[in-house]
Design a protein around this motif. Structure first.
Motif, PDB file in Angstrom:
ATOM      1  N   ILE A   1       8.322  25.252  64.973  1.00 42.00           N
ATOM      2  CA  ILE A   1       8.633  24.022  64.230  1.00 42.00           C
ATOM      3  C   ILE A   1       7.816  23.951  62.949  1.00 42.00           C
ATOM      4  O   ILE A   1       8.319  23.585  61.879  1.00 42.00           O
ATOM      5  CB  ILE A   1       8.377  22.788  65.119  1.00 42.00           C
ATOM      6  N   LEU A   2       6.554  24.321  63.034  1.00 40.85           N
ATOM      7  CA  LEU A   2       5.699  24.298  61.854  1.00 40.85           C
ATOM      8  C   LEU A   2       6.189  25.302  60.811  1.00 40.85           C
ATOM      9  O   LEU A   2       6.209  25.008  59.612  1.00 40.85           O
ATOM     10  CB  LEU A   2       4.253  24.605  62.254  1.00 40.85           C
ATOM     11  N   ASP A   3       6.613  26.485  61.254  1.00 43.74           N
ATOM     12  CA  ASP A   3       7.140  27.478  60.309  1.00 43.74           C
ATOM     13  C   ASP A   3       8.392  26.970  59.621  1.00 43.74           C
ATOM     14  O   ASP A   3       8.567  27.125  58.409  1.00 43.74           O
ATOM     15  CB  ASP A   3       7.445  28.787  61.043  1.00 43.74           C
ATOM     16  N   LEU A   4       9.292  26.348  60.384  1.00 47.45           N
ATOM     17  CA  LEU A   4      10.521  25.813  59.788  1.00 47.45           C
ATOM     18  C   LEU A   4      10.216  24.721  58.774  1.00 47.45           C
ATOM     19  O   LEU A   4      10.839  24.643  57.715  1.00 47.45           O
ATOM     20  CB  LEU A   4      11.446  25.273  60.881  1.00 47.45           C
ATOM     21  N   SER A   5       9.270  23.867  59.093  1.00 50.36           N
ATOM     22  CA  SER A   5       8.930  22.792  58.155  1.00 50.36           C
ATOM     23  C   SER A   5       8.357  23.365  56.870  1.00 50.36           C
ATOM     24  O   SER A   5       8.622  22.861  55.779  1.00 50.36           O
ATOM     25  CB  SER A   5       7.937  21.819  58.799  1.00 50.36           C
ATOM     26  N   ARG A   6       7.601  24.434  56.965  1.00 53.18           N
ATOM     27  CA  ARG A   6       7.062  25.059  55.760  1.00 53.18           C
ATOM     28  C   ARG A   6       8.150  25.711  54.931  1.00 53.18           C
ATOM     29  O   ARG A   6       8.158  25.644  53.701  1.00 53.18           O
ATOM     30  CB  ARG A   6       6.006  26.094  56.147  1.00 53.18           C
TER      31      ARG A   6
ATOM     32  N   MET B   1       6.288  28.309  52.298  1.00 52.28           N
ATOM     33  CA  MET B   1       6.033  29.436  53.167  1.00 52.28           C
ATOM     34  C   MET B   1       5.720  30.639  52.284  1.00 52.28           C
ATOM     35  O   MET B   1       6.628  31.290  51.763  1.00 52.28           O
ATOM     36  CB  MET B   1       7.255  29.718  54.053  1.00 52.28           C
ATOM     37  N   PRO B   2       4.455  30.928  52.011  1.00 55.33           N
ATOM     38  CA  PRO B   2       4.121  32.048  51.133  1.00 55.33           C
ATOM     39  C   PRO B   2       4.405  33.377  51.813  1.00 55.33           C
ATOM     40  O   PRO B   2       4.322  33.503  53.032  1.00 55.33           O
ATOM     41  CB  PRO B   2       2.623  31.859  50.870  1.00 55.33           C
ATOM     42  N   LEU B   3       4.763  34.357  51.017  1.00 53.58           N
ATOM     43  CA  LEU B   3       5.009  35.697  51.516  1.00 53.58           C
ATOM     44  C   LEU B   3       3.933  36.636  50.991  1.00 53.58           C
ATOM     45  O   LEU B   3       3.645  36.659  49.790  1.00 53.58           O
ATOM     46  CB  LEU B   3       6.394  36.189  51.068  1.00 53.58           C
ATOM     47  N   ARG B   4       3.367  37.398  51.897  1.00 56.85           N
ATOM     48  CA  ARG B   4       2.410  38.434  51.493  1.00 56.85           C
ATOM     49  C   ARG B   4       3.204  39.745  51.399  1.00 56.85           C
ATOM     50  O   ARG B   4       3.313  40.517  52.358  1.00 56.85           O
ATOM     51  CB  ARG B   4       1.282  38.544  52.505  1.00 56.85           C
TER      52      ARG B   4
ATOM     53  N   GLN C   1       7.973  39.318  63.080  1.00 57.93           N
ATOM     54  CA  GLN C   1       8.352  38.159  63.880  1.00 57.93           C
ATOM     55  C   GLN C   1       9.865  38.087  64.052  1.00 57.93           C
ATOM     56  O   GLN C   1      10.357  37.713  65.122  1.00 57.93           O
ATOM     57  CB  GLN C   1       7.834  36.879  63.210  1.00 57.93           C
ATOM     58  N   VAL C   2      10.630  38.462  63.018  1.00 60.74           N
ATOM     59  CA  VAL C   2      12.092  38.439  63.118  1.00 60.74           C
ATOM     60  C   VAL C   2      12.566  39.412  64.193  1.00 60.74           C
ATOM     61  O   VAL C   2      13.360  39.051  65.081  1.00 60.74           O
ATOM     62  CB  VAL C   2      12.723  38.795  61.749  1.00 60.74           C
ATOM     63  N   ILE C   3      12.087  40.657  64.146  1.00 59.70           N
ATOM     64  CA  ILE C   3      12.530  41.658  65.126  1.00 59.70           C
ATOM     65  C   ILE C   3      12.089  41.271  66.532  1.00 59.70           C
ATOM     66  O   ILE C   3      12.854  41.387  67.502  1.00 59.70           O
ATOM     67  CB  ILE C   3      11.987  43.044  64.737  1.00 59.70           C
TER      68      ILE C   3
ATOM     69  N   PHE D   1      13.527  33.451  57.476  1.00 60.31           N
ATOM     70  CA  PHE D   1      12.616  34.514  57.054  1.00 60.31           C
ATOM     71  C   PHE D   1      13.374  35.641  56.355  1.00 60.31           C
ATOM     72  O   PHE D   1      12.904  36.190  55.348  1.00 60.31           O
ATOM     73  CB  PHE D   1      11.854  35.065  58.258  1.00 60.31           C
ATOM     74  N   VAL D   2      14.544  36.001  56.891  1.00 67.21           N
ATOM     75  CA  VAL D   2      15.334  37.065  56.259  1.00 67.21           C
ATOM     76  C   VAL D   2      15.800  36.627  54.877  1.00 67.21           C
ATOM     77  O   VAL D   2      15.755  37.396  53.910  1.00 67.21           O
ATOM     78  CB  VAL D   2      16.528  37.448  57.157  1.00 67.21           C
ATOM     79  N   ARG D   3      16.233  35.396  54.754  1.00 67.59           N
ATOM     80  CA  ARG D   3      16.686  34.913  53.448  1.00 67.59           C
ATOM     81  C   ARG D   3      15.547  34.777  52.448  1.00 67.59           C
ATOM     82  O   ARG D   3      15.751  34.915  51.244  1.00 67.59           O
ATOM     83  CB  ARG D   3      17.397  33.565  53.608  1.00 67.59           C
TER      84      ARG D   3
END
Length: 732
Positions: free
Chosen positions: A283-288, A294-297, A345-347, A421-423
């Motif tokens: 839920i926290l990830d979705l809200s970010r 949601m920063p990407l490294r 995390q996606v896989i 995440f994929v998008r």
């Protein structure tokens, strides 16, 4: 209007004009001969012949006027007959009389119509030649013929002019009517446009209000998700910690009889708590993601070893189950620029989803490389998904219909997170499935040199987030240049309206600038360290000097570690394995512990884990800053586990107290907090931000920069100046 109708209208109009002419001539005859008839007796000797002629002409005028009104089509013939009859009577009575009267008859009859003029001319000429004995009779007849000819020619021109004038008049009337009609239509259109503009303005206001409400609701939703996740994670952390201690180290609790059913129940409590913790993290990830924070490294990643590692991890999900996990990978796969953690995390979510819906058979992870993207597929031989559920399977809480019936369903967030995440990476995700035959989830990731990567990343926005269209969609990205672990995630989350990505060196920065065309570059610099890039180095490496560079002085992990003496930090919730790993890395191993945390349950959990696993000399707890200060003043400790947010004081103040107390100089400190400890400590240091541009800045543009900075950094006049209370205003 047709040509025949137009000709008929013109003929009727000409007849109307001729009728009016005959009426005027009849009135003129009545007037002239009426005056002559009434005055004939007053001029010398009374002449009965003259009287009869004048009276006859007077009567002809009256008769002509009546016939022209009663039967207009007979008026021309009647007028011709009467006038020529009068002329014949006059010549019979006065054969030697003056014949000029014949010219008047021709003029009168020719004025009514061409046919009447011709007939009257022929009759008058005949009468003059046969009855008149005047020597000028022949000349008068010739003059009559000439007068008719001239009159006929003149009448043709006259009627032509009249016809043209009439046509012009009708055309003018039609045009005027058309103009009036168009004017009315324009007035109606103008009224409609005015009404439409009014409604458009109203709708625009309503949309603005709705947008503000939606943005406020989204902000509240994200804030609620973040806060509630923190509030839920803390008690769940206690449940997980104590239940794990009960299950793994039951001897800690003395002579309690731990029967197998009791230990099984405790294990179920622990498993359920971990499941709830995972759902809260989702839920926290979705809200970010929805808040675009949601920063990407992004870093170069080879998917092949990553998938092999995940397959080994996934075997634990299939333990003691008749399911085989296979990997089908080519010898090599193209290197991608992705966030390794998010793709992992996606896989893992897809494998976990396949494991939940497969009772026996095979789960296969496969991958293949294309011209501009890499495709990864997780397929299974499970129960499959109904076609009606495929459209909603990637929506939040969009579980398939079989979940509740077969007791397999999760929270319905895993696939939604995978999609987001994929998008975020510019890819896409899809599913193919048939009931009873299994499912295959596939997602694609664009290659670094692919055009799809730049376009998809630049235009990405979560579906549940609505915002105004940016002026320059390709420029809504910013790259933060910072060393690994410098806490740049917090900075990227705070850059509103821009999607942030990070780079760890100038080479990676140059590659990302070529691919993503960012609006600017942010240099994150620790003000207490000198090893950081300068704007000139960035411009020289990029080979272009039109990209603005913003340098931020932000106290980071290096400051905390070197200046404040922090040995480590733990972000809540803290698991047993994580805590023990940090403790066992400290050399020498601490013997005397002080736990400072306002959460009594969390403090008790840490105390129990340390006492059981590390067998220390002493472990003490304090739940506010005042108690902690008294304990620190009276005792010495090898390690202080410190929460930065405390009642009756602050963790920062205790940190300074420890560093300035003589008998605590060797005390090591481990921070526990719900956010990055560098963020908390950074609040106590002054900040600085600089904008570097190689070109000169105009005064008006400088004013815009100043306005933007002032709008986000207003002073707080509610606080006293220099630590002293603000003086009360004096009354005059």
């Amino acid at each position: 209007m047709s040509v025949a109708e137009t000709a008929t209208r013109h003929r009727l109009k000409a007849q109307e004009i001729q009728q009016e002419q005959r009426e005027y001539l009849a009135l003129l005859i009545i007037l002239v001969f009426g005056l002559g008839w009434t005055t004939v007796g007053g001029v010398g000797r009374f002449d009965w012949v003259r009287f009869a002629v004048l009276f006859g002409m007077f009567g002809c005028g009256i008769l002509l006027y009546w016939v022209n009104r009663a039967a207009p089509h007979l008026a021309a013939l009647v007028s011709t007959a009467l006038l020529t009859a009068c002329l014949g009577g006059y010549l019979l009575i006065y054969p030697t009389g003056y014949p000029g009267f014949a010219v008047l008859v021709v003029l009168v009859c020719g004025a009514t119509s061409a046919l009447s003029g011709l007939l009257s001319t022929l009759v008058c000429a005949t009468l003059l030649l046969t009855l008149s004995q005047h020597p000028d009779a022949l000349l008068t007849a010739i003059i009559s013929l000439a007068v008719f000819a001239v009159q006929w020619i003149a009448n043709r021109g006259f009627y032509t002019v009249v016809d043209w004038a009439w046509v012009s008049h009708e055309r003018s009337v039609e045009l005027l009517a058309s103009v009036r009609q168009r004017r009315g239509e324009l007035a109606g259109i103008l009224h409609s446009l005015t009404e439409a503009n009014r409604r458009l303005a109203r709708n625009r206001r309503e949309l603005q209000v709705a947008r503000q409400q939606a943005e406020e609701a989204r902000r509240i939703k994200s804030l609620f998700a973040a806060n509630i996740s923190h509030e839920l994670r803390t008690p769940l952390n206690l449940i997980m910690g104590f239940s794990e201690m009960m299950y793994r180290r039951p001897e800690t609790y003395g002579d309690v009889r731990w029967t197998p059913p009791l230990r099984g129940d405790v294990r179920e409590i622990y498993s359920s708590a971990r499941h709830l913790m995972s759902m809260i993290d989702d839920i926290l990830d979705l809200s970010r993601v929805e808040a675009q924070r949601m920063p990407l490294r992004l870093e170069p990643t080879d998917l092949r070893p990553l998938i092999i590692e995940l397959a080994e991890t996934g075997q634990s999900l299939l333990r003691d189950r008749p399911i085989r996990l296979d990997v089908d990978l080519p010898t090599t796969l193209p290197t991608l620029i992705v966030d390794r953690t998010r793709i992992r995390q996606v896989i893992l979510n897809l494998v976990n989803n396949a494991a939940r819906f497969t009772d026996q058979g095979t789960i296969t992870i496969s991958a293949s490389g294309g011209d501009d993207e890499v495709s990864v597929t997780v397929s299974d031989t499970g129960v499959g998904i109904a076609a009606s559920q495929l459209e909603v399977i990637f929506e939040e809480f969009g579980q398939s219909g079989q979940d509740s019936a077969w007791g397999r369903g999760g929270a319905g967030l895993g696939l939604a997170i995978c999609k987001q995440f994929v998008r975020l990476h510019g890819g896409d995700i899809s599913v193919k499935s048939q009931l009873g035959q299994g499912s295959a989830f596939s997602f694609t990731l664009p290659l670094p040199e692919s055009e799809h990567r730049t376009a998809r990343i630049s235009y990405y926005a979560p579906e549940s987030w609505s915002a105004s269209a940016p002026e320059d969609p390709l420029g809504k990205n910013v790259i933060v240049l910072a060393s690994p672990g410098d806490g740049h995630e917090a900075l990227m989350r705070g850059i509103s309206g821009y999607r942030g990505s990070s780079a760890i060196d100038l080479e990676q920065l140059a590659s990302q600038v070529d691919e993503e065309h960012p609006a600017g570059v942010v240099l994150l610099r620790d003000p207490f360290l000198q090893e950081s890039a300068e704007p000139e180095q960035v411009w020289d490496r990029l080979g272009r000097r039109d990209i603005p560079v913003i340098r931020c002085d932000l106290p980071m992990d290096a400051l905390v570690a070197q200046r404040m003496g922090i040995a480590a930090y733990l972000t809540k919730p803290v698991e047993r394995i994580e805590l023990l790993s940090v403790m066992r890395q400290l050399r020498p191993l601490p013997r005397r512990y002080l736990i400072v945390d306002d959460d009594r349950g969390f403090g008790a959990l840490l105390q129990r884990i340390i006492e059981v696993e590390l067998v220390p000399e002493s472990v003490q707890c304090a739940h506010d800053a005042a108690v902690a200060e008294s304990l620190l003043a009276a005792n010495s400790y090898d390690l202080v586990i410190l929460d930065l947010i405390l009642p009756h004081g602050s963790g920062i103040g205790l940190l300074r107290t420890i560093r300035h107390t003589a008998h605590l100089t060797d005390t090591r400190i481990v921070i526990t907090t719900g956010s990055s400890y560098s963020e908390e400590i950074g609040k106590t240091f002054p900040g600085r931000i600089e904008l570097h541009r190689p070109a000169s800045i105009e005064p008006a543009q400088m004013g815009q920069y100043v306005s933007a900075l002032l709008s986000v950094a207003p002073p707080d006049y509610t606080r006293p100046a220099n630590g002293e209370p603000s003086p009360a205003p004096r009354s005059a």
